[in-house]
Enzyme design. Structure first.
Site, PDB file in Angstrom:
ATOM      1  CD  GLN A  15      65.074  36.422  77.786  1.00 55.42           C
ATOM      2  OE1 GLN A  15      64.555  35.571  77.084  1.00 55.42           O
ATOM      3  NE2 GLN A  15      65.157  37.680  77.430  1.00 55.42           N
ATOM      4  CG  ASP A  38      65.134  45.616  77.645  1.00 54.31           C
ATOM      5  OD1 ASP A  38      65.018  46.549  76.820  1.00 54.31           O
ATOM      6  OD2 ASP A  38      64.321  45.435  78.559  1.00 54.31           O
ATOM      7  CE1 TYR A  46      68.437  46.256  80.284  1.00 55.46           C
ATOM      8  CE2 TYR A  46      68.811  44.404  81.769  1.00 55.46           C
ATOM      9  CZ  TYR A  46      68.165  45.585  81.467  1.00 55.46           C
ATOM     10  OH  TYR A  46      67.273  46.113  82.353  1.00 55.46           O
ATOM     11  CD  GLU A  56      68.099  46.111  85.672  1.00 62.77           C
ATOM     12  OE1 GLU A  56      67.795  45.343  84.738  1.00 62.77           O
ATOM     13  OE2 GLU A  56      67.475  47.158  85.901  1.00 62.77           O
ATOM     14  CE1 TYR A  60      66.801  30.450  80.194  1.00 61.23           C
ATOM     15  CE2 TYR A  60      65.313  32.240  80.685  1.00 61.23           C
ATOM     16  CZ  TYR A  60      65.819  31.317  79.802  1.00 61.23           C
ATOM     17  OH  TYR A  60      65.330  31.262  78.526  1.00 61.23           O
TER      18      TYR A  60
END
Length: 403
Positions: free
Chosen positions: A45, A141, A123, A40, A85
DNA sequence: CAGACGTGGGG
DNA sequence: TCCCCAAGTCT
């Protein structure tokens, strides 16, 4: 059909559709809450197809919460390299350490505890709790907001944070008794495969019959989503300094912010596009700024090429200048190196070990204190072992290929 | 709330 | 080519 019936119908139909067949994904082969958690975080993204190989490598190297908790941070970043990220990786490991110490290495089956883990927002908490533990929590999401916007013909702007809150309330009401995990995944699976952003495949949709957006003929215009700001252009000058023994000067980025803790070529932002583009002013600015701000003395003298890199909020135009200690000083650089000829000469001596001239020790070094090992001269093998942002990985790969 | 935070794929 | 966007979170 009233509102309550509509909601019940939606949940059952969607659940049946999902249970008739769904994608065989690595993290669906396990009930291990740790695997669910890792997947997850990676899926935030990020597309499923992108995540799959990263997930497989990650859980092979770190099969348990404790394995992750005990690993060197560089190992975690290396396995995250290219996924983007990167704070996700750092937060995941920090959270793994918390789970190891505070929850005896087991992901807690507790809403507040899961929600409190670093990198776990509304989320992800809902996804972990429903999929791993069967708790009736919503996991909203982008997919879910799109599906719900269409099915219930909602005009709220899904780019607004407040909209997600409302969607969570709605999604919670839709969860069929005892089937939260499958239902949440079904909702996302529908959004990914059928109720796609553009050209939704309504004719094969299991809930088409009562989809209000479809009935209103608005499936193409929903959801409403305000546009993001375009990325801000930044013109950057980078130096590829090669020592006599072939090693290249690189540095590690600070622990906070963009591309935190990844490695890169030394580079600075040009004050204007014209300076960036100028064959004289560009390298001058580069050398001068590196000396002043980092105490690193190089003499860029050869334009090696340009690279472009687009982030969500930034658009980098990177011009790469070559430098070598043995190169002749070009006329344009004559006036800027006045303060450090001796240091430059010593640093560039043939085969000498990397005694970098940190001439400006009092200055604030955003990249860390001098001598903290944030700068290194690396060879090809070290290049392979360190974690790089995509743009610099490409530049250095090209260099090591051709040298 | 708005901005920071990566990257690659698809239309 | 260009634009959108993808299983978001943190500050």
């Amino acid at each position: 059909m009233d509102e309550t019936e509509l909601k019940r119908f939606f949940g059952r139909e969607l659940l049946d559709w999902y249970r008739r067949g769904n994608r065989d994904l690595p993290w669906r082969r396990s009930r291990d809450p740790y695997y669910i958690w890792v997947s997850e975080i990676m899926l935030q993204q990020t597309r499923v197809e992108t995540v799959i190989p990263y997930f497989n490598r990650f859980v092979e190297r770190f099969p348990t919460v404790r394995a992750l908790a005990e690993a060197p941070e560089e190992d975690v970043l290396k396995l995250w390299e290219g996924l983007g990220y990167y704070s996700r990786a750092r937060n995941l490991q920090a959270a793994a350490r918390e789970v190891a110490e505070r929850y005896d290495g087991r992901v807690p089956n507790d809403v507040e505890a899961v929600r409190g883990l670093k990198g776990v927002g509304p989320y992800t908490a809902g996804a972990i709790l429903s999929i791993a533990f069967g708790r009736p929590e919503p996991a909203v999401d982008g997919n879910v907001m799109r599906v719900l916007s269409r099915y219930f013909c909602l005009d709220e702007d899904i780019a607004r944070p407040a909209t997600r809150t409302g969607m969570e309330k709605l999604a919670r009401e839709l969860i069929p008794e005892g089937a939260a995990g499958d239902f949440n995944q079904a909702l996302m699976e529908l959004g990914a495969l059928v109720c796609t952003p553009r050209s939704p495949h309504c004719l094969t949709c299991p809930v088409m019959a009562h989809c209000e957006g479809r009935i209103a003929g608005r499936e193409e215009e929903l959801p409403v989503k305000s546009k993001a700001k375009p990325p801000k252009p930044q013109h950057r000058l980078a130096v590829l300094a090669v020592r006599a023994d072939g090693r290249v000067l690189v540095r590690r980025r600070p622990a906070q912010g963009l591309l935190a803790r990844l490695w890169e070529l030394p580079h600075v932002e040009a004050p204007s596009e014209s300076v960036w583009d100028s064959p004289e002013a560009g390298p001058s600015w580069l050398a001068e700024t590196l000396v002043l701000e980092e105490g690193v003395r190089v003499r860029p003298n050869r334009h090696l090429g340009d690279a472009e890199h687009v982030f969500t909020h930034l658009h980098w135009y990177v011009r790469v200048w070559g430098a070598s200690g043995a190169s002749l000083e070009a006329p344009a650089q004559r006036d800027l190196a006045a303060a450090g000829e001796a240091a430059a000469a010593s640093a560039s001596a043939e085969g000498q070990e990397a005694a970098l001239p940190f001439a400006v020790r009092e200055a604030a070094f955003p990249w860390g204190e001098a001598g903290e090992d944030n700068y290194r001269w690396i060879d090809r093998a070290e290049f392979e072992a360190l974690a790089w942002p995509n743009v610099f990985r490409k530049i250095l790969a090209a260099h090591f290929e051709s040298s």
